[in-house]
Each structure stands twice: as structure tokens, then as C-alpha cells.
Design a protein around this motif. Structure first.
Motif, mmCIF file in Angstrom:
data_model
loop_
_atom_site.group_PDB
_atom_site.id
_atom_site.type_symbol
_atom_site.label_atom_id
_atom_site.label_comp_id
_atom_site.label_asym_id
_atom_site.label_seq_id
_atom_site.Cartn_x
_atom_site.Cartn_y
_atom_site.Cartn_z
ATOM 1 N N ILE A 93 34.286 49.535 33.026
ATOM 2 C CA ILE A 93 34.786 49.384 34.388
ATOM 3 C C ILE A 93 34.344 48.020 34.941
ATOM 4 C CG2 ILE A 93 34.945 50.507 36.644
ATOM 5 C CD1 ILE A 93 35.764 52.220 34.205
ATOM 6 N N GLY A 94 35.189 47.391 35.731
ATOM 7 C CA GLY A 94 34.824 46.111 36.333
ATOM 8 C C GLY A 94 34.548 45.033 35.314
ATOM 9 N N SER A 95 35.354 45.008 34.243
ATOM 10 C CA SER A 95 35.114 44.065 33.155
ATOM 11 C C SER A 95 35.981 42.817 33.237
ATOM 12 C CB SER A 95 35.379 44.748 31.807
ATOM 13 O OG SER A 95 36.724 45.214 31.739
ATOM 14 N N GLY A 96 37.080 42.887 33.999
ATOM 15 C CA GLY A 96 38.026 41.784 33.999
ATOM 16 C C GLY A 96 39.010 41.848 32.856
ATOM 17 N N VAL A 135 42.814 50.483 43.062
ATOM 18 C CA VAL A 135 41.558 49.861 42.628
ATOM 19 C C VAL A 135 41.485 48.397 43.051
ATOM 20 C CG1 VAL A 135 40.192 49.175 40.613
ATOM 21 C CG2 VAL A 135 41.258 51.440 40.696
ATOM 22 N N SER A 136 42.567 47.665 42.846
ATOM 23 C CA SER A 136 42.519 46.214 43.048
ATOM 24 C C SER A 136 42.810 45.793 44.478
ATOM 25 C CB SER A 136 43.511 45.527 42.101
ATOM 26 O OG SER A 136 44.828 45.922 42.387
ATOM 27 N N PHE A 181 27.748 43.324 31.949
ATOM 28 C CA PHE A 181 27.553 43.783 33.333
ATOM 29 C C PHE A 181 28.895 43.747 34.049
ATOM 30 C CE2 PHE A 181 26.687 39.190 33.285
ATOM 31 C CZ PHE A 181 27.517 38.726 34.296
ATOM 32 N N SER A 182 29.049 44.599 35.044
ATOM 33 C CA SER A 182 30.317 44.716 35.748
ATOM 34 C C SER A 182 30.357 43.798 36.967
ATOM 35 C CB SER A 182 30.544 46.171 36.192
ATOM 36 O OG SER A 182 30.682 47.012 35.069
ATOM 37 N N LEU A 183 31.570 43.463 37.379
ATOM 38 C CA LEU A 183 31.789 42.706 38.599
ATOM 39 C C LEU A 183 32.874 43.432 39.382
ATOM 40 C CD1 LEU A 183 31.334 40.244 40.410
ATOM 41 C CD2 LEU A 183 32.986 38.979 39.004
ATOM 42 N N ASN A 184 32.516 43.915 40.545
ATOM 43 C CA ASN A 184 33.457 44.657 41.377
ATOM 44 C C ASN A 184 34.649 43.778 41.754
ATOM 45 O OD1 ASN A 184 34.304 45.402 44.405
ATOM 46 N ND2 ASN A 184 33.690 47.267 43.332
ATOM 47 N N THR A 185 35.856 44.311 41.510
ATOM 48 C CA THR A 185 37.068 43.529 41.778
ATOM 49 C C THR A 185 37.165 43.141 43.248
ATOM 50 O OG1 THR A 185 38.212 44.657 39.965
ATOM 51 C CG2 THR A 185 39.580 43.520 41.586
ATOM 52 N N ALA A 186 36.832 44.075 44.136
ATOM 53 C CA ALA A 186 36.904 43.777 45.574
ATOM 54 C C ALA A 186 35.947 42.643 45.930
ATOM 55 C CB ALA A 186 36.586 45.021 46.386
ATOM 56 N N ALA A 263 39.387 39.179 37.228
ATOM 57 C CA ALA A 263 38.365 38.943 38.243
ATOM 58 C C ALA A 263 36.994 38.709 37.635
ATOM 59 C CB ALA A 263 38.318 40.137 39.202
ATOM 60 N N GLY A 264 36.885 38.781 36.288
ATOM 61 C CA GLY A 264 35.607 38.622 35.616
ATOM 62 C C GLY A 264 34.860 39.949 35.539
ATOM 63 N N PRO A 265 33.713 39.926 34.861
ATOM 64 C CA PRO A 265 32.960 38.785 34.330
ATOM 65 C C PRO A 265 33.324 38.366 32.904
ATOM 66 C CG PRO A 265 31.646 40.749 34.045
ATOM 67 C CD PRO A 265 32.924 41.187 34.744
ATOM 68 N N THR A 266 34.272 39.083 32.260
ATOM 69 C CA THR A 266 34.709 38.653 30.934
ATOM 70 C C THR A 266 35.264 37.237 31.014
ATOM 71 O OG1 THR A 266 35.187 40.885 30.147
ATOM 72 C CG2 THR A 266 36.371 39.100 29.081
ATOM 73 N N LEU A 267 34.903 36.410 30.047
ATOM 74 C CA LEU A 267 35.526 35.102 29.918
ATOM 75 C C LEU A 267 36.390 35.099 28.675
ATOM 76 C CD1 LEU A 267 34.195 33.304 27.431
ATOM 77 C CD2 LEU A 267 32.434 32.817 29.097
ATOM 78 N N PHE A 268 37.318 34.154 28.625
ATOM 79 C CA PHE A 268 38.131 34.016 27.414
ATOM 80 C C PHE A 268 38.283 32.547 27.071
ATOM 81 C CE2 PHE A 268 41.367 33.281 30.583
ATOM 82 C CZ PHE A 268 42.324 32.485 29.968
ATOM 83 N N THR A 269 38.488 32.304 25.799
ATOM 84 C CA THR A 269 38.783 30.964 25.315
ATOM 85 C C THR A 269 40.111 31.002 24.567
ATOM 86 O OG1 THR A 269 37.863 31.075 23.071
ATOM 87 C CG2 THR A 269 36.315 30.675 24.876
ATOM 88 N N VAL A 270 40.757 29.858 24.507
ATOM 89 C CA VAL A 270 41.888 29.670 23.607
ATOM 90 C C VAL A 270 41.452 28.664 22.555
ATOM 91 C CG1 VAL A 270 44.297 28.959 23.360
ATOM 92 C CG2 VAL A 270 43.551 30.122 25.443
#
Length: 311
Positions: A93-96, A135-136, A181-186, A263-270
Motif C-alpha cells: 500500500i502507498g508504494s507508487g 483512494v487518490s 516504506f509507504s508514502l500516503n498518496t494524499a 506519488a512515490g516512494p518507488t522510483l524507476f529508471t529507464v
């Protein structure tokens, strides 16, 4: 019994705040997403299982998937036989990564198949967006649509059928790292500016339109060269421990872009090569994620939501 899988997704996709989203498929063949299972039962029943089930409310009435079932029975298929709905909650939950979208999309897709209601693509997307909004805080399509349809989708109310699929370079790899760790979307939305300047609005429009056009004309390197997020990332980055360090370090390892997923906290790369993706993943595993986190090297999931089996 009908079992439906819905994949994780990257919302915003850097240049497309609330408008671009991409579905993810780990290259190791694992399923990164939620599963909804619908089967006949004497009376309606709801079960929440999976790795992250304990993070959801124990009261079914507070569970988004169960709310989808209640709505579907009341407004879409009142004559549907009683069912047992099981949500296998496999995304944090709250992963982005579009976790709530996964639950909603998998549930409505499974119910539609079970009840033979044959809702259209647009009808399902609208229904899904209504519940994602719970949720969002708004009807955002950038997780719903790629999760449902797969691939990279330009999506929104102004777009016919709610979505246009955009091509990408098939050689691209995407590294998605959830730090644990989660980051609340709101909360992540609350730090965004309430208004954009004329200059920022024009630049955003130019960047998104140019990026989409470059992909459609297969000028993939040119598209990558303008892929950056000036709308949300500057305000959300301070909420994500380790993000700025990752953004500074990963380009030297081959990351063409480092940005926040949704919304994070997951990051991504290309990355353009598997070797670069592996180097980025190794760095992220050592420096970005904790024992509750994970990192996947992915391609785009072009299948989107799909039925796993029929028994």
C-alpha cells in the motif's frame, strides 16, 4: 472460478502528470500485481489474502475490493449469483505502483467475466476510475488504464476511448525499486503547488506532446532526451529518503532517466541495456531499499489485466 491478474504500473511516467502510465512485467517472469478470484458461493463472502493483506483494514466494508463488489451487485449485475471474492493483495500500500488501481481493476474485471455483463472498455475504465478516486482523491486514469490495457498509455477524459497506446523502444528496461516504506498518496499530493505559472504550463504541454509525438514516430532517443518531471518530482523528492542520492548516482551506471513512480516512494529508471539495468538494480538494492523493499528489472507488460485460469 475466475482468477484475474492486474499488473503494477508507473503513474505519471515522468513527463505525463496524471496522463501517462506504464504497466510493468518483471523479466524474471514473476507477477508484480494483485489477483482477484471470484467463485460461486451460498452467500456473498469476501477474503483478503496475500503478502500485504495485513496492511488493509480488517473490516470488509472498508476494503476497496469489497466496495467494488457491493457496487457491482447494486448497480451493474443485481441478478448475479452470490459469490466469494478473494483479493490476493500482492502489492504494498502507498508504494507508487498503482496498488489501489490493481485491486480495483482486478476485481471489476473478474466480476465482469463471472457475471457475463460484457461491459465495454470505456464502461469498465470509468467504473474503475470512480473507485480509484476513493483512494487518490480524484479520477486519475494513469494507473487504471495501463493496469487494465497494458503497455504505455496516454490517458484522460479528453482522449477518445480514454486512452491512446504509445510505442516504446523494445530494448528499454525499467528498474522499479520500492524502498520498503509507504508514502500516503494524499500527503504526496498535498505538497504539490495549487497553480502553475503560464511558463510552467506551456512547458509541460510542450514536453508531453513532444514526448508522445516522438514515440509515435519512433524517435525513441529524442523522446528520452526530454523525459523529465518538473511538475511533481521537485516537491515530492524531499519526502522520499534516498531519492536524491539515487538520482545523482544512477546515471553513471547507465540510467537514462531516474524519476518517481506515481506519488512515490518507488522510483524507476529507464535503461537501454540489460547490463545497465542490472547495475542500477544492484546499486538500489544496496543503497535504496530496506529489508521490506524490493527491486525488479522489468519490461512493459503489454498484456495488461488478464484471466489466469477458469475452473
Amino acid at each position: 472460478m475466475i482468477e484475474v491478474y492486474a499488473p503494477a504500473s508507473i503513474g505519471n511516467f515522468a513527463v505525463g502528470f496524471d496522463a501517462l502510465g506504464a504497466a510493468l512485467a518483471p523479466i524474471d517472469g514473476s507477477l508484480l500485481g494483485d489477483v482477484a478470484v471470484v467463485s460461486a458461493a451460498p452467500s456473498d463472502e469476501f477474503v483478503c489474502s496475500g503478502e500485504y493483506a495485513h496492511k488493509l483494514p480488517s473490516d470488509p466494508n472498508e476494503n476497496l475490493a469489497y466496495q467494488c463488489l457491493v457496487h457491482f451487485r447494486a448497480h451493474v449485475a443485481p441478478n448475479m449469483p452470490s459469490v466469494k471474492l478473494e483479493l490476493k493483495k500482492n502489492l504494498p500500500i502507498g508504494s507508487g505502483l498503482g496498488s489501489s488501481a490493481c485491486s480495483v481493476v482486478a476485481t471489476f474485471a473478474a466480476l465482469d467475466k463471472f457475471a457475463h455483463t460484457n461491459l465495454s472498455q470505456v464502461e469498465l475504465i470509468e467504473l474503475m476510475a470512480d473507485f480509484e478516486a476513493i483512494v487518490s482523491g480524484g479520477r486519475h486514469y494513469d494507473n487504471i488504464t495501463p493496469c487494465y490495457l497494458g503497455g504505455l498509455q496516454l490517458t484522460g477524459d479528453l482522449i477518445p476511448d480514454k486512452s491512446i497506446a504509445l510505442p516504446v523502444d523494445e530494448n528499454w528496461y525499467y528498474v522499479a525499486a520500492f524502498p520498503g516504506f509507504s508514502l500516503n498518496t494524499a500527503k504526496a499530493r498535498s505538497v504539490l503547488p495549487k497553480e502553475l505559472s503560464m511558463h510552467a504550463g506551456v512547458e509541460f504541454a510542450q514536453r508531453l506532446s513532444a514526448f508522445s509525438s516522438l514515440l509515435l514516430t519512433q524517435r525513441f532517443d529524442d523522446a528520452l532526451s526530454i523525459m523529465q518531471d518538473d511538475i511533481a518530482e521537485p516537491y515530492r523528492a524531499p519526502l522520499i529518503t534516498g531519492f536524491n542520492e539515487a538520482k545523482a548516482s544512477l546515471p553513471a551506471l547507465g540510467a537514462e532517466i531516474v524519476s518517481i513512480s506515481g506519488a512515490g516512494p518507488t522510483l524507476f529508471t529507464v535503461c537501454k541495456t540489460l547490463e545497465a539495468a542490472e547495475k542500477c538494480a544492484q546499486w538500489l538494492e544496496q543503497h535504496y531499499i530496506n529489508e521490506q523493499g524490493f527491486c525488479h528489472i522489468c519490461k512493459l507488460d503489454n498484456d495488461g489485466t488478464r484471466q489466469l485460469n477458469v475452473l
